[in-house]
Design a protein around this motif. Structure first.
Motif, PDB file in Angstrom:
ATOM      1  N   GLY A  37     -62.850   0.625 -53.835  1.00 43.40           N
ATOM      2  CA  GLY A  37     -63.359   0.293 -55.161  1.00 43.40           C
ATOM      3  C   GLY A  37     -63.760   1.563 -55.902  1.00 43.40           C
ATOM      4  N   PHE A  38     -64.133   1.427 -57.192  1.00 45.45           N
ATOM      5  CA  PHE A  38     -64.549   2.579 -57.989  1.00 45.45           C
ATOM      6  C   PHE A  38     -66.057   2.737 -57.796  1.00 45.45           C
ATOM      7  CE2 PHE A  38     -65.194   5.498 -61.331  1.00 45.45           C
ATOM      8  CZ  PHE A  38     -63.962   6.020 -61.684  1.00 45.45           C
ATOM      9  N   THR A  39     -66.437   3.578 -56.857  1.00 45.86           N
ATOM     10  CA  THR A  39     -67.834   3.634 -56.418  1.00 45.86           C
ATOM     11  C   THR A  39     -68.659   4.739 -57.059  1.00 45.86           C
ATOM     12  OG1 THR A  39     -67.206   5.058 -54.563  1.00 45.86           O
ATOM     13  CG2 THR A  39     -67.208   2.667 -54.177  1.00 45.86           C
ATOM     14  N   GLY A  74     -60.810  13.324 -62.780  1.00 44.02           N
ATOM     15  CA  GLY A  74     -59.849  12.941 -61.755  1.00 44.02           C
ATOM     16  C   GLY A  74     -59.955  11.475 -61.397  1.00 44.02           C
ATOM     17  N   ARG A  75     -61.179  10.980 -61.265  1.00 52.39           N
ATOM     18  CA  ARG A  75     -61.374   9.560 -60.920  1.00 52.39           C
ATOM     19  C   ARG A  75     -60.835   8.650 -62.022  1.00 52.39           C
ATOM     20  NH1 ARG A  75     -66.272  11.854 -59.697  1.00 52.39           N
ATOM     21  NH2 ARG A  75     -67.442  10.799 -61.369  1.00 52.39           N
ATOM     22  N   THR A  76     -61.024   9.063 -63.278  1.00 48.83           N
ATOM     23  CA  THR A  76     -60.537   8.247 -64.396  1.00 48.83           C
ATOM     24  C   THR A  76     -59.014   8.177 -64.394  1.00 48.83           C
ATOM     25  OG1 THR A  76     -62.456   8.860 -65.732  1.00 48.83           O
ATOM     26  CG2 THR A  76     -60.549   7.980 -66.900  1.00 48.83           C
ATOM     27  N   ALA A  77     -58.356   9.330 -64.206  1.00 57.20           N
ATOM     28  CA  ALA A  77     -56.896   9.349 -64.169  1.00 57.20           C
ATOM     29  C   ALA A  77     -56.378   8.545 -62.980  1.00 57.20           C
ATOM     30  CB  ALA A  77     -56.402  10.797 -64.096  1.00 57.20           C
ATOM     31  N   ALA A  78     -57.050   8.659 -61.819  1.00 55.18           N
ATOM     32  CA  ALA A  78     -56.625   7.922 -60.626  1.00 55.18           C
ATOM     33  C   ALA A  78     -56.833   6.426 -60.810  1.00 55.18           C
ATOM     34  CB  ALA A  78     -57.398   8.417 -59.408  1.00 55.18           C
ATOM     35  N   PRO A 138     -63.731   0.467 -71.190  1.00 53.58           N
ATOM     36  CA  PRO A 138     -62.265   0.569 -71.080  1.00 53.58           C
ATOM     37  C   PRO A 138     -61.847   2.035 -70.884  1.00 53.58           C
ATOM     38  CG  PRO A 138     -62.861  -0.846 -72.905  1.00 53.58           C
ATOM     39  CD  PRO A 138     -64.131  -0.183 -72.453  1.00 53.58           C
ATOM     40  N   ILE A 139     -60.911   2.253 -69.979  1.00 52.47           N
ATOM     41  CA  ILE A 139     -60.440   3.615 -69.707  1.00 52.47           C
ATOM     42  C   ILE A 139     -59.852   4.246 -70.962  1.00 52.47           C
ATOM     43  CG2 ILE A 139     -58.694   4.961 -68.434  1.00 52.47           C
ATOM     44  CD1 ILE A 139     -59.095   3.100 -66.077  1.00 52.47           C
ATOM     45  N   ASP A 140     -59.156   3.449 -71.760  1.00 52.25           N
ATOM     46  CA  ASP A 140     -58.492   3.998 -72.948  1.00 52.25           C
ATOM     47  C   ASP A 140     -59.483   4.510 -73.988  1.00 52.25           C
ATOM     48  OD1 ASP A 140     -56.041   3.465 -71.850  1.00 52.25           O
ATOM     49  OD2 ASP A 140     -55.802   1.519 -72.857  1.00 52.25           O
ATOM     50  N   LEU A 162     -56.446   0.009 -62.930  1.00 49.18           N
ATOM     51  CA  LEU A 162     -57.701  -0.484 -63.500  1.00 49.18           C
ATOM     52  C   LEU A 162     -57.694  -0.333 -65.018  1.00 49.18           C
ATOM     53  CD1 LEU A 162     -60.388   0.938 -61.022  1.00 49.18           C
ATOM     54  CD2 LEU A 162     -59.135  -1.231 -60.922  1.00 49.18           C
ATOM     55  N   ASN A 163     -58.370  -1.238 -65.675  1.00 50.71           N
ATOM     56  CA  ASN A 163     -58.512  -1.166 -67.130  1.00 50.71           C
ATOM     57  C   ASN A 163     -59.885  -0.648 -67.541  1.00 50.71           C
ATOM     58  OD1 ASN A 163     -55.915  -2.309 -67.696  1.00 50.71           O
ATOM     59  ND2 ASN A 163     -56.744  -4.339 -67.201  1.00 50.71           N
ATOM     60  N   LYS A 164     -60.896  -0.939 -66.715  1.00 50.04           N
ATOM     61  CA  LYS A 164     -62.259  -0.492 -66.991  1.00 50.04           C
ATOM     62  C   LYS A 164     -62.826   0.237 -65.780  1.00 50.04           C
ATOM     63  CE  LYS A 164     -63.604  -4.127 -70.291  1.00 50.04           C
ATOM     64  NZ  LYS A 164     -64.627  -5.162 -70.593  1.00 50.04           N
TER      65      LYS A 164
END
Length: 250
Positions: free
Chosen positions: A45-47, A63-67, A15-17, A73-75
């Motif tokens: 997609g998140f590659t 940066g990828r996580t914030a984007a 999970p991003i959080d 996205l949740n995960k």
């Protein structure tokens, strides 16, 4: 230093959080870049997995996580690098960003790829380049033509001219053009009064403008350059009888 190149890595979705940004991360991301990353994630997609320190702390992928969060996205996929020491992890945060900066673009190949994608109606903004960058690659400005070098043009002094320089007179012979020009230029450079054409009263600069428009200014000659010009052109003839009182006639 142990070799870690053969360590097997495992991708885990988290999970991003639960992911914790590094508080001393020196790499910054502008809102415009995050928007580009978010659009790329939606399309591709998140590659590229986020790299973690073994305790959910982000080493690479801030940066990828914030984007990803902006993209809804949740995960996100993650890889744990807990096998690295604390010092290695801190250094890797810098190296991951810096090492990618060392690469460069082959503009010709890049332009070819963009051109073909454009012909396929692909949205080129999803390549990460903005409109101005794409235009400069696909519609490069033609190389600027070299400005033509000014040509010397006709000599200023002509046979029969008599230049008045203070109490001196200089008569120009058939082959004395370079000598006369050099002397007049030297006189102009080092003395307050200009050389004047006896027949018209025009200064050397005025005669130059009239006879040789391609020369924008009176030549500023050093004494050494004047001596060189005199040596190459030969000595002008002397006419002592015509010299004014207290002066010389060359």
């Amino acid at each position: 230093m142990s070799d870690k190149s053969d360590i097997r890595l495992q991708v885990v979705y988290r999970p991003i959080d639960e992911l914790i940004p590094y508080s001393r991360n020196s790499r910054t991301h502008s809102p415009a870049q995050l928007r580009k990353l978010a659009e790329a994630i939606k399309r591709y997609g998140f590659t590229n997995p986020v790299l973690l320190d073994g305790k959910n702390g982000i080493l690479a992928g801030h940066g990828r996580t914030a984007a990803a969060k902006e993209a809804g996205l949740n995960k996100v996929p993650t890889i744990d690098l807990g096998h690295l020491s604390n010092e290695e992890q801190r250094a890797y945060i810098i190296a991951d960003n810096k090492l990618s900066d060392e690469s460069s673009w082959n503009d010709d190949m890049l332009a070819l790829e963009l051109s073909e994608l454009k012909s396929l109606d692909f949205d080129l903004s999803l390549t990460g380049f903005d409109d101005q960058e794409i235009k400069s690659l696909l519609e490069p400005e033609p190389p600027k033509a070299e400005e033509p070098k000014p040509t010397p043009g006709a000599p200023v002094s002509q046979p029969g001219d008599v230049w008045v320089m203070g109490s001196h007179r200089l008569e120009v012979g058939e082959s004395d053009h370079a000598v006369a020009d050099a002397i007049c230029g030297l006189w102009h450079s080092h003395l307050d009064s200009p050389a004047v054409l006896e027949a018209t009263g025009q200064t050397f600069a005025e005669v130059m403008t009239e006879r040789n428009p391609s020369a924008p200014v009176v030549p500023k000659l050093t004494r050494a350059k004047a001596r060189d010009a005199l040596a190459k052109a030969g000595k002008p003839r002397a006419k002592k009888d015509d010299a004014p009182k207290g002066g010389t006639y060359h």
